[in-house]
Write an enzyme that holds these catalytic residues in place. Structure first.
Site, short mmCIF file in Angstrom:
data_model
loop_
_atom_site.label_atom_id
_atom_site.label_comp_id
_atom_site.label_asym_id
_atom_site.label_seq_id
_atom_site.Cartn_x
_atom_site.Cartn_y
_atom_site.Cartn_z
N HIS A 60 -10.15 1.25 2.61
CA HIS A 60 -8.93 2.07 2.17
C HIS A 60 -7.95 2.04 3.42
O HIS A 60 -6.69 1.70 3.45
CB HIS A 60 -9.00 3.52 2.16
CG HIS A 60 -8.09 4.56 1.90
ND1 HIS A 60 -7.13 4.54 0.77
CD2 HIS A 60 -7.38 5.57 2.58
CE1 HIS A 60 -6.11 5.31 0.83
NE2 HIS A 60 -6.31 6.03 2.01
N ASN A 63 0.86 -1.14 -0.04
CA ASN A 63 0.00 0.11 0.00
C ASN A 63 0.78 1.00 -0.06
O ASN A 63 0.48 2.05 -0.61
CB ASN A 63 -0.93 0.15 1.28
CG ASN A 63 -2.24 -0.93 1.03
OD1 ASN A 63 -2.30 -1.27 0.09
ND2 ASN A 63 -3.00 -1.17 2.16
N HIS A 91 -12.04 5.30 1.52
CA HIS A 91 -11.73 6.53 0.84
C HIS A 91 -12.96 7.04 -0.10
O HIS A 91 -13.37 6.17 -1.07
CB HIS A 91 -10.55 6.28 -0.01
CG HIS A 91 -9.84 7.36 -0.31
ND1 HIS A 91 -10.31 8.46 -1.48
CD2 HIS A 91 -8.73 8.20 -0.17
CE1 HIS A 91 -9.47 9.49 -1.56
NE2 HIS A 91 -8.51 9.45 -0.45
N GLU A 125 -5.39 18.43 2.39
CA GLU A 125 -6.37 17.32 2.47
C GLU A 125 -7.32 17.58 3.69
O GLU A 125 -7.52 18.34 4.41
CB GLU A 125 -5.71 16.03 2.60
CG GLU A 125 -4.58 15.69 1.26
CD GLU A 125 -4.00 14.24 1.42
OE1 GLU A 125 -4.61 13.51 2.50
OE2 GLU A 125 -3.07 14.10 0.85
N ARG A 142 -8.94 7.58 10.39
CA ARG A 142 -7.60 8.26 10.44
C ARG A 142 -7.74 9.55 9.89
O ARG A 142 -8.55 9.60 8.72
CB ARG A 142 -6.73 7.28 9.67
CG ARG A 142 -5.43 7.95 9.31
CD ARG A 142 -4.48 7.13 8.62
NE ARG A 142 -4.90 6.40 7.25
CZ ARG A 142 -4.73 7.07 6.15
NH1 ARG A 142 -4.16 8.05 6.10
NH2 ARG A 142 -5.20 6.43 5.20
N ARG A 183 -13.42 11.96 5.91
CA ARG A 183 -13.77 10.87 4.87
C ARG A 183 -15.03 10.26 5.10
O ARG A 183 -15.81 9.95 4.33
CB ARG A 183 -12.60 9.77 4.95
CG ARG A 183 -11.35 10.60 4.21
CD ARG A 183 -10.08 9.60 3.97
NE ARG A 183 -9.31 10.24 3.46
CZ ARG A 183 -7.93 9.90 3.16
NH1 ARG A 183 -7.67 8.75 3.80
NH2 ARG A 183 -7.06 10.50 2.81
C1 SIN Z 1 -5.08 10.17 -0.49
O1 SIN Z 1 -4.12 10.63 -1.19
O2 SIN Z 1 -6.11 10.46 -0.75
C2 SIN Z 1 -4.77 9.32 0.51
C3 SIN Z 1 -3.77 9.57 1.43
C4 SIN Z 1 -4.30 9.13 2.61
O3 SIN Z 1 -4.93 8.03 2.86
O4 SIN Z 1 -3.51 9.44 3.62
#
Ligand code: SIN
Length: 517
Positions: free
Chosen positions: A329, A40, A226, A112, A364, A272
């Protein structure tokens, strides 16, 4: 003579970083059931979260991690993560690793979901994991032994202590390797779901290995989906990083409605679980969801991996609309460890996604997983160095406490059957009747028998399916035990928990199955 000081199972960031910190004064062997680039970590696009900018600080990163984790997090582990993170990023840079920088040489920071600030370091745009793994493999060349295509099928437990591993080669040959300490760094279990961002090899092997050996596992009900996997011909075919939404992309319906507009104050960058559930509900109503990327200038330059993924499936980037669905994810739970990686079995350690320090809580925070691999592997390496000094290995006899004697009595299901069942009944949205149905389905294969089965004569495919059955059953039954909704565990029959209600951690050991037997 033992075969090594330390055996590491797995070849992602957590495994390689542990080897990196240990190799100078210890003999290390790494086992991977496929090849060293199949993890991963290799696929990780987003990057590494760390409070390195002037406006940011560890307290803000702590706060964001706790909020995303619905306050189910282990506070001590979170503080270690966010405080030690920036130092270790600096250390990686000083060793020669290059994160992306702007024209003035300043680190470029991405954004993010659920982060207050831009704090995601990335490398080669969206190839951070691949760059990190390549960097570490180069550093470790000729310094540690990496054994590929050899699956660990059993932990050797002698007098209550982990003494090494039993493995199986592709040829079917079985072997035993002994070491002072054994580390499980096999990642999570995303590929036990039909839609997943994970490498297809990530099927819960390490968790099943540890549980079979009698180790405690925890928080298995918390699975992060995700929100944005590229969706082509009814399949989720690869990740579209959250960093794309961080650069301004928005989720829209076929007719252009902004899906997250009235759902959450952080809109497309909400945690998320919220975004994934919203897409799931739209899809159930028959709506297709797209990621509108039309506003991102130079998309292919900033996101070369995603551009290549789209092209390989004939999706036109220029159209500005990428079809998406959520996919499994990340596992927030795993093998229960303390902040130094120690499991409930002496001599056995775990790190990275396979481990559960409690750092991620119920959900997370984006880009905290590569950081977890970096930070906790260093602590683990320090612990191991001391442990090895004090526990010189003496046992190399094939006699162990293991009593795996049963033969398989039922025909095993296909991987696809398990993946479809998990997606449908133990997925983004759960309820009691679905979970009970899944539990009953798993139990037709007799979990106590699977925990006692002698794997030596089975193929690696059959062993993988048994590991998927054990892991899937653990997720399902833990999800039944958690009678609330929180983060990556959402039940329509129980309300979302107030964050002030801490709740309990659901711990599992195989003793629970045999205590009254
Ligand atoms: C992403 O790039 O969206 C995944 C990164 C992550 O799950 O930390």
């Amino acid at each position: 003579m033992p075969n090594a000081d330390v055996i590491i199972i797995g070849s992602g960031i957590a495994a390689l970083m542990t080897a990196y910190y240990l190799h100078e004064d210890n003999n290390v062997i790494i086992f991977t059931k496929s090849n060293k680039e199949r993890s991963n970590s290799w696929l990780a696009q987003g990057g590494v979260a760390a409070a390195v900018s002037k406006e940011d600080n560890w307290r803000c990163h702590y706060e964001d991690t706790m909020i995303a984790g619905c306050h189910h997090n282990d506070e001590k582990a979170v503080k270690i993560l966010v405080r030690e993170g920036p130092k270790q990023i600096q250390e990686l840079i000083s060793k020669g690793f290059r994160f992306d920088t702007d024209e003035r040489g300043h680190l470029q920071l991405g954004r993010e979901g659920a982060h207050q600030f831009r704090r995601i370091l990335h490398a080669d745009g969206d190839a951070t994991g691949r760059k990190l793994v390549s960097f570490l493999l180069k550093e470790l060349i000729n310094k540690v032994t990496i054994v590929e295509e050899e699956m660990v099928l059993e932990l050797l437990i002698t007098n209550g202590r982990c003494a090494g591993v039993k493995t199986k080669k592709q040829s079917g040959e079985v072997g035993c390797y002994y070491a002072s300490a054994t580390v499980i760094a096999t990642g999570g279990c995303g590929s036990i779901y039909a839609f997943s961002s994970n490498a297809s090899t990530v099927t819960g092997d390490g968790i099943a290995l540890a549980y079979r050996a009698g180790a405690e596992v925890a928080d298995m009900e918390f699975i992060q989906f995700h929100p944005t996997m590229l969706y082509v011909n009814g399949k989720a075919v690869g990740l579209i990083s959250e960093a794309v939404r961080g650069e301004g992309a928005i989720l829209v319906t076929e007719d252009g409605r902004k899906m997250m507009e009235s759902i959450h104050p952080q809109k497309d960058l909400a945690p998320r679980d919220v975004v994934a559930r919203t897409i799931h509900a739209e899809v159930l109503q028959g709506n297709n969801i797209y990621l509108d990327i039309s506003m991102i200038a130079n998309f292919s330059k900033r996101f070369p991996t995603i551009t290549q993924l789209c092209r390989s499936y004939g999706i036109d980037i220029e159209s500005g609309k990428l079809p998406v669905v959520p996919g499994a994810h990340f596992l927030m739970g795993g093998i229960k460890v303390d902040v130094n990686g120690q499991t409930s079995i002496p001599g056995l350690y775990a790190v990275g996604e396979a481990a559960c320090t409690g750092v991620h809580g119920a959900n997370r925070l984006a880009s905290n997983s590569l950081l977890e691999g970096i930070v906790f592997s260093k602590r683990l390496a320090e612990t191991l160095r001391n442990y090895i000094k004090e526990n010189m290995f003496v046992e190399t006899s094939p006699h162990t406490d293991n009593h795996f004697v049963k033969k398989i009595t039922k025909i095993l299901p296909t991987k696809q059957k398990i993946q479809t069942l998990m997606m449908q009944y133990v997925g983004i949205v759960r309820n009691e009747s679905g979970l009970k149905h899944a539990k009953q389905w798993f139990e037709q294969f007799s979990i106590p028998d699977l925990l006692n089965v002698d794997l030596d004569e089975l193929t690696t495919e059959e062993i993988t399916i048994i590991n998927m059955l054990i892991t899937g059953w653990l997720i399902t039954t833990s999800a039944l035990k958690r009678t609330e909704s929180r983060g990556g565990h959402y039940r329509t029959d129980y309300p979302l928990m107030d964050e002030n209600w801490k709740g309990t951690r659901i711990m599992r050991t195989k003793e629970e199955l045999f205590v009254n037997a």
